[in-house]
Design a protein around this motif. Sequence first.
Motif, PDB file in Angstrom:
ATOM      1  N   SER A 135       0.788  -1.233   0.000  1.00  0.00           N
ATOM      2  CA  SER A 135       0.000   0.000   0.000  1.00  0.00           C
ATOM      3  C   SER A 135       0.822   1.286   0.000  1.00  0.00           C
ATOM      4  O   SER A 135       0.323   2.349  -0.371  1.00  0.00           O
ATOM      5  CB  SER A 135      -0.953   0.018   1.199  1.00  0.00           C
ATOM      6  OG  SER A 135      -0.229   0.056   2.407  1.00  0.00           O
ATOM      7  N   GLU A 136       2.082   1.204   0.429  1.00  0.00           N
ATOM      8  CA  GLU A 136       2.923   2.399   0.469  1.00  0.00           C
ATOM      9  C   GLU A 136       3.852   2.507  -0.738  1.00  0.00           C
ATOM     10  O   GLU A 136       4.705   3.388  -0.783  1.00  0.00           O
ATOM     11  CB  GLU A 136       3.778   2.386   1.744  1.00  0.00           C
ATOM     12  CG  GLU A 136       2.970   2.441   3.036  1.00  0.00           C
ATOM     13  CD  GLU A 136       2.131   3.706   3.124  1.00  0.00           C
ATOM     14  OE1 GLU A 136       2.615   4.766   2.671  1.00  0.00           O
ATOM     15  OE2 GLU A 136       1.013   3.635   3.652  1.00  0.00           O
ATOM     16  N   THR A 137       3.654   1.638  -1.714  1.00  0.00           N
ATOM     17  CA  THR A 137       4.521   1.643  -2.893  1.00  0.00           C
ATOM     18  C   THR A 137       3.911   2.463  -4.025  1.00  0.00           C
ATOM     19  O   THR A 137       2.702   2.733  -4.044  1.00  0.00           O
ATOM     20  CB  THR A 137       4.768   0.207  -3.394  1.00  0.00           C
ATOM     21  OG1 THR A 137       3.530  -0.330  -3.883  1.00  0.00           O
ATOM     22  CG2 THR A 137       5.293  -0.676  -2.274  1.00  0.00           C
ATOM     23  N   ALA A 138       4.772   2.824  -4.968  1.00  0.00           N
ATOM     24  CA  ALA A 138       4.307   3.573  -6.132  1.00  0.00           C
ATOM     25  C   ALA A 138       3.360   2.730  -6.979  1.00  0.00           C
ATOM     26  O   ALA A 138       2.420   3.244  -7.601  1.00  0.00           O
ATOM     27  CB  ALA A 138       5.508   4.019  -6.969  1.00  0.00           C
ATOM     28  N   LEU A 139       3.592   1.418  -6.995  1.00  0.00           N
ATOM     29  CA  LEU A 139       2.749   0.520  -7.792  1.00  0.00           C
ATOM     30  C   LEU A 139       1.311   0.546  -7.305  1.00  0.00           C
ATOM     31  O   LEU A 139       0.375   0.549  -8.116  1.00  0.00           O
ATOM     32  CB  LEU A 139       3.295  -0.913  -7.723  1.00  0.00           C
ATOM     33  CG  LEU A 139       2.441  -1.982  -8.431  1.00  0.00           C
ATOM     34  CD1 LEU A 139       2.371  -1.694  -9.922  1.00  0.00           C
ATOM     35  CD2 LEU A 139       3.012  -3.377  -8.166  1.00  0.00           C
ATOM     36  N   TYR A 140       1.128   0.566  -5.992  1.00  0.00           N
ATOM     37  CA  TYR A 140      -0.219   0.582  -5.409  1.00  0.00           C
ATOM     38  C   TYR A 140      -1.013   1.768  -5.950  1.00  0.00           C
ATOM     39  O   TYR A 140      -2.157   1.618  -6.401  1.00  0.00           O
ATOM     40  CB  TYR A 140      -0.105   0.650  -3.886  1.00  0.00           C
ATOM     41  CG  TYR A 140      -1.440   0.718  -3.163  1.00  0.00           C
ATOM     42  CD1 TYR A 140      -2.155  -0.439  -2.890  1.00  0.00           C
ATOM     43  CD2 TYR A 140      -1.961   1.944  -2.736  1.00  0.00           C
ATOM     44  CE1 TYR A 140      -3.371  -0.374  -2.223  1.00  0.00           C
ATOM     45  CE2 TYR A 140      -3.169   2.003  -2.068  1.00  0.00           C
ATOM     46  CZ  TYR A 140      -3.871   0.841  -1.809  1.00  0.00           C
ATOM     47  OH  TYR A 140      -5.080   0.909  -1.141  1.00  0.00           O
ATOM     48  N   HIS A 141      -0.413   2.933  -5.923  1.00  0.00           N
ATOM     49  CA  HIS A 141      -1.094   4.144  -6.397  1.00  0.00           C
ATOM     50  C   HIS A 141      -1.248   4.125  -7.916  1.00  0.00           C
ATOM     51  O   HIS A 141      -2.270   4.577  -8.444  1.00  0.00           O
ATOM     52  CB  HIS A 141      -0.322   5.378  -5.950  1.00  0.00           C
ATOM     53  CG  HIS A 141      -0.187   5.496  -4.464  1.00  0.00           C
ATOM     54  ND1 HIS A 141      -1.228   5.874  -3.644  1.00  0.00           N
ATOM     55  CD2 HIS A 141       0.872   5.260  -3.628  1.00  0.00           C
ATOM     56  CE1 HIS A 141      -0.832   5.879  -2.388  1.00  0.00           C
ATOM     57  NE2 HIS A 141       0.434   5.509  -2.345  1.00  0.00           N
ATOM     58  N   GLN A 201      -0.143  -8.976  -7.293  1.00  0.00           N
ATOM     59  CA  GLN A 201       0.418 -10.328  -7.189  1.00  0.00           C
ATOM     60  C   GLN A 201       1.582 -10.509  -8.158  1.00  0.00           C
ATOM     61  O   GLN A 201       2.568 -11.164  -7.846  1.00  0.00           O
ATOM     62  CB  GLN A 201      -0.655 -11.376  -7.459  1.00  0.00           C
ATOM     63  CG  GLN A 201      -1.622 -11.570  -6.322  1.00  0.00           C
ATOM     64  CD  GLN A 201      -2.647 -12.642  -6.620  1.00  0.00           C
ATOM     65  OE1 GLN A 201      -2.976 -12.919  -7.771  1.00  0.00           O
ATOM     66  NE2 GLN A 201      -3.193 -13.251  -5.575  1.00  0.00           N
ATOM     67  N   ARG A 202       1.461  -9.930  -9.331  1.00  0.00           N
ATOM     68  CA  ARG A 202       2.516 -10.050 -10.340  1.00  0.00           C
ATOM     69  C   ARG A 202       3.801  -9.388  -9.872  1.00  0.00           C
ATOM     70  O   ARG A 202       4.907  -9.775 -10.240  1.00  0.00           O
ATOM     71  CB  ARG A 202       2.045  -9.417 -11.648  1.00  0.00           C
ATOM     72  CG  ARG A 202       2.930  -9.677 -12.847  1.00  0.00           C
ATOM     73  CD  ARG A 202       2.393  -8.945 -14.067  1.00  0.00           C
ATOM     74  NE  ARG A 202       1.025  -9.362 -14.369  1.00  0.00           N
ATOM     75  CZ  ARG A 202       0.254  -8.729 -15.241  1.00  0.00           C
ATOM     76  NH1 ARG A 202       0.692  -7.641 -15.867  1.00  0.00           N
ATOM     77  NH2 ARG A 202      -0.967  -9.178 -15.494  1.00  0.00           N
ATOM     78  N   ALA A 203       3.662  -8.355  -9.033  1.00  0.00           N
ATOM     79  CA  ALA A 203       4.834  -7.602  -8.586  1.00  0.00           C
ATOM     80  C   ALA A 203       5.512  -8.250  -7.383  1.00  0.00           C
ATOM     81  O   ALA A 203       6.665  -7.950  -7.073  1.00  0.00           O
ATOM     82  CB  ALA A 203       4.432  -6.180  -8.226  1.00  0.00           C
ATOM     83  N   LEU A 204       4.799  -9.167  -6.709  1.00  0.00           N
ATOM     84  CA  LEU A 204       5.362  -9.784  -5.493  1.00  0.00           C
ATOM     85  C   LEU A 204       6.256 -10.976  -5.834  1.00  0.00           C
ATOM     86  O   LEU A 204       6.062 -11.623  -6.851  1.00  0.00           O
ATOM     87  CB  LEU A 204       4.204 -10.227  -4.578  1.00  0.00           C
ATOM     88  CG  LEU A 204       3.344  -9.089  -4.033  1.00  0.00           C
ATOM     89  CD1 LEU A 204       2.190  -9.660  -3.206  1.00  0.00           C
ATOM     90  CD2 LEU A 204       4.180  -8.128  -3.194  1.00  0.00           C
TER      91      LEU A 204
END
Length: 204
Positions: A135-141, A201-204
């Motif tokens: 949630s604190e990553t750029a990807l989330y936003h 999920q793809r980013a994890l």
Amino acid sequence: MNNEVKQNMFLRYLSSRSALENIMVPIILYTVMFWCFGAGWAVISTAIYGVCVALIRKGENTLSVVLLLLFSGGCHYAFSKGFTPFGITQESVFLSVSSAVSMLVILSAYSLVNRPMIKGLAESGLPYLKTLPISETALYHRVWHEVSMVWIIAQAIKLLVVLIWAQEGNKSLDMIVFLFSWPYTVALIAFSVKWPKKRWQRAL
């Protein structure tokens, strides 16, 4: 995410205070006032409700939904007074067009100020989203901006298709208007649930 989990998420959101205050009550209030007293009182009562809740809760999510209702309601009120853009005289067609324009304007405005409306509504109804490791990553936003962009494009497509069908006087216009109402919205909501999870999920 299996179907049972998705259903639980959906039911959890619908039963949340956020969904009640930000979506259900404004829509029910506007609808009841519209059918009982007309578009003018529907717009006024929804505006008063929105201002009161926004001041009490100090949140932007109620304001976004109320703005949608007011924008669409204002257009409907103008239509009832003889405003017929593009030569549209059929009320159901005008409501479809005005709702698409309302969504385009409000969604675009929130995206431009880097506060995607869909993200705010999702987080207010499902607070656990803010606690996710991502949630604190750029990807989330970025993902929420992607979802918002899909909604904007979808509303633009809806607007163009309905206008083209209306101008050509196609006999299937009523069916087109129906398909672009709640079935279209349900499809967009389903996308808004599946796409973020898939991207994260793809980013994890």
